[in-house]
Design an enzyme around this catalytic site. Sequence first.
Site, PDB file in Angstrom:
ATOM      1  N   SER A 148       0.829  -1.190   0.000  1.00 19.69           N
ATOM      2  CA  SER A 148       0.000   0.000   0.000  1.00 19.69           C
ATOM      3  C   SER A 148       0.871   1.251   0.000  1.00 19.69           C
ATOM      4  O   SER A 148       1.629   1.491  -0.932  1.00 19.69           O
ATOM      5  CB  SER A 148      -0.951  -0.050   1.204  1.00 19.69           C
ATOM      6  OG  SER A 148      -1.942   0.934   1.116  1.00 19.69           O
ATOM      7  N   ASP A 289      -8.202  -5.984  -4.969  1.00 16.93           N
ATOM      8  CA  ASP A 289      -7.617  -4.752  -4.442  1.00 16.93           C
ATOM      9  C   ASP A 289      -8.152  -3.560  -5.224  1.00 16.93           C
ATOM     10  O   ASP A 289      -8.215  -3.592  -6.459  1.00 16.93           O
ATOM     11  CB  ASP A 289      -6.095  -4.808  -4.558  1.00 16.93           C
ATOM     12  CG  ASP A 289      -5.450  -3.547  -4.021  1.00 16.93           C
ATOM     13  OD1 ASP A 289      -5.903  -3.044  -2.979  1.00 16.93           O
ATOM     14  OD2 ASP A 289      -4.500  -3.055  -4.656  1.00 16.93           O
ATOM     15  N   HIS A 319      -7.133  -5.798  -0.387  1.00 18.90           N
ATOM     16  CA  HIS A 319      -5.972  -4.916  -0.305  1.00 18.90           C
ATOM     17  C   HIS A 319      -4.977  -5.316   0.774  1.00 18.90           C
ATOM     18  O   HIS A 319      -3.787  -5.152   0.593  1.00 18.90           O
ATOM     19  CB  HIS A 319      -6.432  -3.482  -0.038  1.00 18.90           C
ATOM     20  CG  HIS A 319      -5.315  -2.497   0.053  1.00 18.90           C
ATOM     21  ND1 HIS A 319      -4.458  -2.247  -1.002  1.00 18.90           N
ATOM     22  CD2 HIS A 319      -4.884  -1.695   1.066  1.00 18.90           C
ATOM     23  CE1 HIS A 319      -3.576  -1.334  -0.647  1.00 18.90           C
ATOM     24  NE2 HIS A 319      -3.806  -0.991   0.596  1.00 18.90           N
TER      25      HIS A 319
END
Length: 620
Positions: A148, A289, A319
Amino acid sequence: MKHHHLFLSAAIALVTAPVATSAQSTAPAAQQPTDIAVREKVMVPMRDGIRIAVDLYMPAGAAAGQRFPVVLQRWSYGRKANNTAATGEWFARHGYVFVSSDMRGNNDSEGVYYMHDPVNDPRDGHDMVEWLATQPWSTGAIGTYGISYGGHTQFNTALGKPPHLKAQFLINAVTDYHDGGGAWSQGAWLGDHNLSHTLGAILTMHDNADKPAVKAQAEALRKDYDRVLALPAAEQAKLLAFSPPAQRWFSEWLAHPDYDAYWKGYGINPDRYRDYPDIPMLFYGSWYDHMQRPFLKAYLGLKAAHRSETRMISGPWDHGRSVSRNGDAEFGPDGEGHPLEAADAWFRQYLKGEQPTTPASPVRLFVMGTGDGHRTAEGLIYHGGYWRDEAAYPLARAKPTSFYLQGNGLLGSSPATSTTSTGLIADPAHPVPTIYTRIGGAFDQRCKPTYKGCTDSRPLNARADVKSFSTAPLDRDVEVTGPVSVTLHFRTDVKDTDFAVKLIDEYPASAAYPDGVALILSDALRRARYRDTLDKATLLTPGKTYTMTIEVPPTSNVFKKGHRIRLDIAGSNFPKFDVNPNTGEPIQHHTRQQVAHSAILHDPAHPSMIVLPIVPAAPR
């Protein structure tokens, strides 16, 4: 609201529960050949004198003068957030020095924090890598790792061009920050909204993280979620006056609705591929995601620009987690991901110089949907799937195949033969709710009272403002793997409106599921004022016919015999995306709302369609 997909979930949400990343929460039992040593809060100088705080996880031999390759993680979640200590110890016991670094102005680090800083972050990444390369316990071979926001910082680090950066392992990395089809994406932390990520970032700032008043105001806003969520983001920005730095970056995002130079310099996009160093990169992604489409776009762009090995892995995850359960679906024992093991294999080759005994395939995909659909003991539908190696992505043998909208709610293999259309209402006061819990994923598109905007347990397409188009029950298994797009011909009575689309695997009724299951595979939204380009908004002329193509995130799924391929269309998907007031006003500063009455055209002259990459059947 201003319209860009900021992927704010990749920022931080320290006022909420931290992400349980698969890299940490499902780490395999670490080998234990040696003890490790941990050095905390080591202050590393940057070129302008600012010092960045890092924690070092070191094999025991480092204290005796032995040198090791280094794996660097940079993010603003906090040096110890998300079980980082377990990850650091895992890498240290596998023969690496693992470095967990805060960001400038973040936690114990000096300076001023700016979320996803496009100016200082590349410089800091360069200086951090080069400092690590000079340490007595370092071989000088530095790799980067992270998920991320910790993926976005890897992109920035590489753009700083540190000579000792040798390889990268990117997990669901934040890439293009303007990839939301022109709408403001509320990000993946749907239950807490984008503002919570900003508030979380405020709490990590070096200069105010320990101030009780700031913490109290940030927490009060987060708890007032429902009221704040209903406000235009411009009004939300005003609520950040207690933190001028955060108010600044939040307001700057909102001040750039178009895909302009601000955003082109913010993420990884075609304008920046040529500036990226030619180093080995492994893209470890997830079909569910919310960043997958731009993530794979960056993969393809950098792969084309580089000679170094560029690999991709994509699993059936969301995610933050590489576990086999996702939303309402179970993908089976093969659905579990092991990013730490994959990263170790990658870094053994490119940081330690070991040659793999068996060369890995350039592309490894999890093909979803081959399960039998039974209800598991945990109450999940067994969607199943399997891993498959490929020479390239997209698959050369996948054939783009059009499925055309028909007037009877069907998807057909040819355009409709009569002049027909389907009406669509979008009422900003009653938006279509997003079906989600923690972060989105493989959910049956059925309401539950616990979902924001739901008041019953009916299927979502039982609403009058959701239109479904389905194939007849399939007479054979059909695999879809790769990018998806939807082209709509439409007219409307407003100056601007939204079209939200979903690709769904529709299960037939069964004893376990008497009403069937509508399992979402992928979804997207396009704001009509950005129908032609995200670079510049152009309002609609009411009553005029327009054409718009919506790029839908890629997927890989087998629609089994007896299932239907389904496309759902609505005028909103909230709170995943902000709601369009439909007035044509600047969305962050609109003064009123208006119900949009649109017509989706599907006739010989206006063949609205979904285009799917169909993979020919082959022996497994």
